[in-house]
Design a protein around this motif. Structure first.
Motif, PDB file in Angstrom:
ATOM      1  N   MET A 243       0.820  -1.079   0.026  1.00 45.07           N
ATOM      2  CA  MET A 243       0.079   0.003  -0.142  1.00 45.07           C
ATOM      3  C   MET A 243       0.963   1.158   0.083  1.00 45.07           C
ATOM      4  N   VAL A 244       0.444   2.207  -0.723  1.00 46.19           N
ATOM      5  CA  VAL A 244       1.094   3.710  -0.746  1.00 46.19           C
ATOM      6  C   VAL A 244       0.261   4.648  -0.054  1.00 46.19           C
ATOM      7  N   PRO A 245       1.124   5.661   0.645  1.00 43.17           N
ATOM      8  CA  PRO A 245       0.535   6.601   1.312  1.00 43.17           C
ATOM      9  C   PRO A 245      -0.351   7.636   0.324  1.00 43.17           C
ATOM     10  N   GLU A 246      -1.511   7.932   0.717  1.00 41.00           N
ATOM     11  CA  GLU A 246      -2.405   8.887  -0.137  1.00 41.00           C
ATOM     12  C   GLU A 246      -2.416  10.294   0.551  1.00 41.00           C
ATOM     13  N   ARG A 247      -2.864  10.279   1.800  1.00 42.96           N
ATOM     14  CA  ARG A 247      -3.017  11.513   2.257  1.00 42.96           C
ATOM     15  C   ARG A 247      -2.835  11.378   3.976  1.00 42.96           C
ATOM     16  N   GLU A 248      -2.867  12.386   4.564  1.00 38.10           N
ATOM     17  CA  GLU A 248      -3.007  12.634   6.051  1.00 38.10           C
ATOM     18  C   GLU A 248      -4.260  13.290   6.551  1.00 38.10           C
ATOM     19  N   THR A 249      -4.719  12.941   7.438  1.00 38.75           N
ATOM     20  CA  THR A 249      -5.974  13.660   8.146  1.00 38.75           C
ATOM     21  C   THR A 249      -5.956  13.305   9.658  1.00 38.75           C
ATOM     22  N   VAL A 250      -6.919  13.731  10.287  1.00 44.32           N
ATOM     23  CA  VAL A 250      -6.697  13.758  11.846  1.00 44.32           C
ATOM     24  C   VAL A 250      -8.302  12.950  12.220  1.00 44.32           C
ATOM     25  N   HIS A 251      -7.968  12.162  13.305  1.00 43.31           N
ATOM     26  CA  HIS A 251      -9.012  11.470  13.879  1.00 43.31           C
ATOM     27  C   HIS A 251     -10.107  12.278  14.263  1.00 43.31           C
ATOM     28  N   PRO A 252     -11.346  12.383  13.916  1.00 38.61           N
ATOM     29  CA  PRO A 252     -12.546  13.269  14.222  1.00 38.61           C
ATOM     30  C   PRO A 252     -12.713  13.374  15.650  1.00 38.61           C
ATOM     31  N   VAL A 253     -12.376  12.542  16.677  1.00 40.71           N
ATOM     32  CA  VAL A 253     -12.719  12.773  17.766  1.00 40.71           C
ATOM     33  C   VAL A 253     -11.611  13.176  18.895  1.00 40.71           C
ATOM     34  N   SER A 254     -10.217  12.248  18.616  1.00 35.59           N
ATOM     35  CA  SER A 254      -9.305  12.344  19.348  1.00 35.59           C
ATOM     36  C   SER A 254      -8.091  13.388  18.700  1.00 35.59           C
ATOM     37  N   GLY A 255      -8.417  13.937  17.716  1.00 38.60           N
ATOM     38  CA  GLY A 255      -7.560  14.681  16.835  1.00 38.60           C
ATOM     39  C   GLY A 255      -6.045  14.134  16.584  1.00 38.60           C
ATOM     40  N   HIS A 256      -5.830  13.001  16.636  1.00 35.56           N
ATOM     41  CA  HIS A 256      -4.532  12.376  16.305  1.00 35.56           C
ATOM     42  C   HIS A 256      -4.344  12.308  15.040  1.00 35.56           C
ATOM     43  N   PRO A 257      -3.179  12.660  14.577  1.00 33.73           N
ATOM     44  CA  PRO A 257      -2.808  12.545  13.056  1.00 33.73           C
ATOM     45  C   PRO A 257      -2.965  10.962  12.735  1.00 33.73           C
ATOM     46  N   LEU A 258      -3.706  10.911  11.409  1.00 33.60           N
ATOM     47  CA  LEU A 258      -3.766   9.648  10.655  1.00 33.60           C
ATOM     48  C   LEU A 258      -3.435   9.718   9.142  1.00 33.60           C
ATOM     49  N   ARG A 259      -2.829   8.381   8.664  1.00 34.67           N
ATOM     50  CA  ARG A 259      -2.355   8.402   7.228  1.00 34.67           C
ATOM     51  C   ARG A 259      -3.402   7.449   6.955  1.00 34.67           C
ATOM     52  N   ILE A 260      -3.586   7.675   5.572  1.00 34.46           N
ATOM     53  CA  ILE A 260      -4.414   6.852   4.688  1.00 34.46           C
ATOM     54  C   ILE A 260      -3.671   6.274   3.542  1.00 34.46           C
ATOM     55  N   HIS A 261      -3.669   4.888   3.717  1.00 32.20           N
ATOM     56  CA  HIS A 261      -2.867   4.312   2.329  1.00 32.20           C
ATOM     57  C   HIS A 261      -3.794   3.378   1.483  1.00 32.20           C
ATOM     58  N   ALA A 262      -3.426   3.234   0.452  1.00 32.89           N
ATOM     59  CA  ALA A 262      -4.327   2.488  -0.625  1.00 32.89           C
ATOM     60  C   ALA A 262      -3.416   1.343  -1.573  1.00 32.89           C
ATOM     61  N   ILE A 263      -4.225   0.471  -1.879  1.00 31.43           N
ATOM     62  CA  ILE A 263      -3.691  -0.112  -3.053  1.00 31.43           C
ATOM     63  C   ILE A 263      -4.777  -0.831  -4.005  1.00 31.43           C
ATOM     64  N   ASP A 264      -4.781  -0.673  -5.224  1.00 30.60           N
ATOM     65  CA  ASP A 264      -5.998  -1.091  -6.105  1.00 30.60           C
ATOM     66  C   ASP A 264      -5.519  -2.643  -6.602  1.00 30.60           C
ATOM     67  N   LEU A 265      -6.554  -2.985  -7.279  1.00 30.77           N
ATOM     68  CA  LEU A 265      -6.237  -4.474  -7.886  1.00 30.77           C
ATOM     69  C   LEU A 265      -5.134  -4.551  -8.751  1.00 30.77           C
ATOM     70  N   THR A 266      -5.125  -3.599  -9.644  1.00 36.64           N
ATOM     71  CA  THR A 266      -3.846  -3.682 -10.729  1.00 36.64           C
ATOM     72  C   THR A 266      -2.633  -3.388 -10.126  1.00 36.64           C
ATOM     73  N   GLU A 267      -2.383  -2.593  -8.801  1.00 39.29           N
ATOM     74  CA  GLU A 267      -1.268  -2.465  -8.247  1.00 39.29           C
ATOM     75  C   GLU A 267      -0.946  -3.632  -7.527  1.00 39.29           C
ATOM     76  N   TYR A 268      -1.924  -4.311  -7.112  1.00 42.07           N
ATOM     77  CA  TYR A 268      -1.781  -5.694  -6.350  1.00 42.07           C
ATOM     78  C   TYR A 268      -1.285  -6.695  -7.224  1.00 42.07           C
ATOM     79  N   GLU A 269      -1.862  -6.716  -8.561  1.00 37.94           N
ATOM     80  CA  GLU A 269      -1.504  -7.950  -9.293  1.00 37.94           C
ATOM     81  C   GLU A 269      -0.231  -7.649 -10.259  1.00 37.94           C
ATOM     82  N   ALA A 270       0.361  -6.300 -10.012  1.00 35.64           N
ATOM     83  CA  ALA A 270       1.653  -6.112 -10.711  1.00 35.64           C
ATOM     84  C   ALA A 270       2.894  -7.003 -10.040  1.00 35.64           C
TER      85      ALA A 270
END
Length: 177
Positions: A150-177
């Motif tokens: 998975m690759v990092p896509e963006r950072e955000t914050v937890h809506p309740v705690s305010g802790h920084p979060l990072r969202i990662h993703a992978i799609d089917l074509t990346e997985y199969e590569a």
């Protein structure tokens, strides 16, 4: 019944006797420091969570697997798929997540279970894309996410705690590569 076997693990639906060991995991501050801002969860909260996880299986055709060690039959925690409703900006994307008891850390179980779950998501359930959300600073989860490709896509914050979060993703074509 949906089950996945890996060399060392059984990923399966939840049993009644999973409640106490999962509650023990949720009551450990070392485990929960990276979850929902850090509060531990008691037996009642864990029972409600397992009930919701099972409902998601029934409603969505995926959910959080109980992770059992094949060698001993012990419940190590969970891994699986869910829609991260706590984070509205994730929309209806499906996220892979895991939580293991501290005694099971550092042995490759999270990576083994997560890899099997990712394969299940993309090949068995036909999802085109899977995300993962980790709290910035949780190097153990970041390592599992990296091993999944998975690759990092963006950072955000937890809506309740305010802790920084990072969202990662992978799609089917990346997985199969």
């Amino acid at each position: 019944m949906t089950e996945i076997r890996t060399p060392r693990l059984l990923l399966r639906r939840w049993h009644d006797d999973d409640l106490a060991p999962m509650a023990d995991i949720n009551a450990d501050p070392r485990v929960m420091q990276w979850v929902d801002g850090g509060p531990v969860h008691d037996l009642d909260h864990t029972a409600e969570a397992i009930e919701l996880w099972e409902e998601e299986w029934d409603d969505e055709g995926f959910g959080l697997f109980a992770v059992e060690l094949l060698a001993s039959g012990e419940l190590a925690g969970f891994t699986g798929l869910s829609v991260p409703e706590f984070l509205p900006e994730a929309g209806s994307e499906v996220a892979i997540s895991w939580r293991l008891g501290a005694q099971f850390w550092g042995q490759g179980y999270a990576s083994e279970a997560a890899q099997a779950t990712l394969e299940f998501a993309l090949q068995d359930r036909g999802l085109d894309r899977v995300i993962s959300i980790d709290r910035v600073g949780n190097t153990a989860s970041a390592n599992v996410i990296r091993k999944l490709g998975m690759v990092p896509e963006r950072e955000t914050v937890h809506p309740v705690s305010g802790h920084p979060l990072r969202i990662h993703a992978i799609d089917l074509t990346e997985y199969e590569a």
